[in-house]
Motif scaffolding. Structure first.
Motif, PDB file in Angstrom:
ATOM      1  N   ARG A 115       0.825  -1.200   0.000  1.00  0.00           N
ATOM      2  CA  ARG A 115       0.000   0.000   0.000  1.00  0.00           C
ATOM      3  C   ARG A 115       0.865   1.258   0.000  1.00  0.00           C
ATOM      4  O   ARG A 115       1.863   1.340   0.726  1.00  0.00           O
ATOM      5  N   THR A 139      -7.513  -0.248  -7.754  1.00  0.00           N
ATOM      6  CA  THR A 139      -7.796   0.089  -6.356  1.00  0.00           C
ATOM      7  C   THR A 139      -7.901   1.593  -6.130  1.00  0.00           C
ATOM      8  O   THR A 139      -8.454   2.040  -5.125  1.00  0.00           O
ATOM      9  N   ALA A 140      -7.370   2.369  -7.058  1.00  0.00           N
ATOM     10  CA  ALA A 140      -7.387   3.826  -6.900  1.00  0.00           C
ATOM     11  C   ALA A 140      -8.789   4.369  -7.175  1.00  0.00           C
ATOM     12  O   ALA A 140      -9.440   3.986  -8.150  1.00  0.00           O
ATOM     13  N   GLU A 141      -9.259   5.290  -6.324  1.00  0.00           N
ATOM     14  CA  GLU A 141     -10.601   5.848  -6.447  1.00  0.00           C
ATOM     15  C   GLU A 141     -10.614   7.343  -6.745  1.00  0.00           C
ATOM     16  O   GLU A 141     -11.538   7.834  -7.371  1.00  0.00           O
ATOM     17  N   SER A 152      -0.766   8.132   1.600  1.00  0.00           N
ATOM     18  CA  SER A 152      -1.547   9.180   0.956  1.00  0.00           C
ATOM     19  C   SER A 152      -0.663  10.366   0.594  1.00  0.00           C
ATOM     20  O   SER A 152       0.039  10.924   1.440  1.00  0.00           O
ATOM     21  N   GLU A 169      -0.662  -0.988  -4.392  1.00  0.00           N
ATOM     22  CA  GLU A 169      -2.033  -0.604  -4.068  1.00  0.00           C
ATOM     23  C   GLU A 169      -2.091   0.892  -3.759  1.00  0.00           C
ATOM     24  O   GLU A 169      -1.407   1.367  -2.858  1.00  0.00           O
ATOM     25  N   LYS A 224      -4.773   4.219  -3.199  1.00  0.00           N
ATOM     26  CA  LYS A 224      -6.144   4.658  -2.936  1.00  0.00           C
ATOM     27  C   LYS A 224      -6.437   5.983  -3.624  1.00  0.00           C
ATOM     28  O   LYS A 224      -7.489   6.171  -4.228  1.00  0.00           O
ATOM     29  N   ARG A 225      -5.496   6.907  -3.525  1.00  0.00           N
ATOM     30  CA  ARG A 225      -5.675   8.246  -4.092  1.00  0.00           C
ATOM     31  C   ARG A 225      -4.439   8.627  -4.898  1.00  0.00           C
ATOM     32  O   ARG A 225      -3.307   8.405  -4.463  1.00  0.00           O
TER      33      ARG A 225
END
Length: 364
Positions: free
Chosen positions: A191, A242-244, A194, A219, A221-222
């Protein structure tokens, strides 16, 4: 003459001492017998103790030290202790902590010292093991650094940064290629912490990065603002599902000609805003809820875009887009009225903003 004799005398003495020590190691029993023939009257020397020491030395032999030479690719690294395959002596099978490490310039370092391959070449290391009874042995080894097999044009590692959350092995590496351009590579597994346009470690060099790669297994997220104002970037990298969030991820990347949006995206506000040379893009995924200003000021946008969902926020998605080309088709992939209404609203907003932008909606 006296000086010359003195030098020869010292050399001869050293040779005699070395010879005696070799005889002791090779013929300990004979030496012990010889020693046993002397009687000790002073009480200072104990023949049995001497015999015991010689026996121990004959059994132990020299310390055993073995090292393995390593080959690294540019950008890879290794701890010096990982080169040691054996360090033992006598009754001590594991003496790795007793190994000393010396760099080419003679600097002593510890086993956790990390060698990184920043350019092709050979790095030489000297290993010294202090065994039992202070006996010593040494070995030399080397680390060969070569070009990356997957990227043979890479010639040097410029910078390296930790990118992973605590306990995760993810790094960002900035390489120089043969043509002097910079290549950003995210490598490892796990991961990513951020980050945004103000905290990405490459922000000071963003305008000189021409290519980027994100390895599978990372992985994210942003990716908000990750490549903001990367004016030399010519292609977008693969981005994980996995990125939103992709707010302003590629804003101002004037060299991009093709775009894409990962299927897991939810927020793409300003993702490709001000990409003045952008011509083609993939569909807007069904999970997107915010696409404000996504393609704003993309004057060369042409072809078609599939709208797979119904964004709740879409203001400015195509403002000043396709102003330099003519027809641009926003395709509606479904028959739901709410999606049709969203597409119609995008169309009307773009046309009202610039009458030369001929966007139309086609239901399929």
């Amino acid at each position: 003459m006296r000086q010359l004799f003195g030098e020869h005398g010292r050399m001869a003495a050293a040779a005699v001492i070395a010879g005696l020590f070799a005889v002791i190691l090779l013929y300990p029993e004979g030496i012990l017998k010889l020693l046993g023939g002397f009687s000790v009257t002073s009480g200072v020397t104990d023949t049995s103790e001497t015999r015991e020491i010689l026996q121990k030395l004959s059994k132990k032999g020299s310390p055993k030290l073995a090292v393995e030479n390593k080959v690294l690719e540019i950008g890879d690294s290794i701890l010096l202790q990982d080169m040691v395959t054996e360090a033992s002596h006598g009754t001590s099978p594991d003496l790795q902590e007793q190994v000393r490490y010396y760099l080419e310039d003679g600097t002593e370092v510890n086993g956790s010292y990390e060698i990184s391959g920043d350019k092709p070449g050979v790095i030489r290391i000297r290993f010294v093991l202090i065994g039992e009874d202070y006996m010593e042995t040494w070995k030399s080894g080397y680390i060969q650094v070569q070009s990356r097999k997957a990227d043979p044009q890479i010639t040097a590692l410029i910078e390296e940064w930790e990118m992973g959350e605590e306990g995760e092995d993810v790094r960002a590496r900035l390489y120089k290629k043969e043509d002097e351009t910079l290549f950003l590579s995210l490598e490892g597994k796990g991961r990513v912490k951020s980050l945004n346009q103000d905290t990405v470690p490459w922000k000071e060099m963003r305008e000189t990065i021409e290519a980027c790669r994100i390895e599978k297994g990372i992985e994210i997220k942003r990716m908000d603002g990750w490549f903001y104002q990367c004016r030399s970037l010519k292609e977008i990298p693969w981005m994980p599902e996995t990125a939103e969030s992709f707010r302003y991820t590629f804003k101002g990347c004037g060299q991009l000609r093709a775009a894409g949006i990962p299927g897991g995206a939810k927020d793409i506000e300003g993702m490709y805003e001000d990409c003045g040379n952008l011509e083609l893009t993939g569909p807007i995924p069904s999970g997107v809820r915010n696409c404000r200003n996504t393609f704003k000021n993309c004057g060369k946008l042409k072809g078609s875009v599939e709208l797979l969902g119904c964004p709740a926020q879409y203001e400015g998605c195509f403002l000043q887009a396709a102003t330099n080309v003519g027809d641009f088709c926003l395709q509606l992939v479904a028959d739901r009225e709410d999606k049709a209404a969203a597409a119609e609203a995008m169309y009307k907003e773009a046309v009202n903003d610039n009458s030369s932008c001929r966007i139309f909606v086609r239901k399929i």
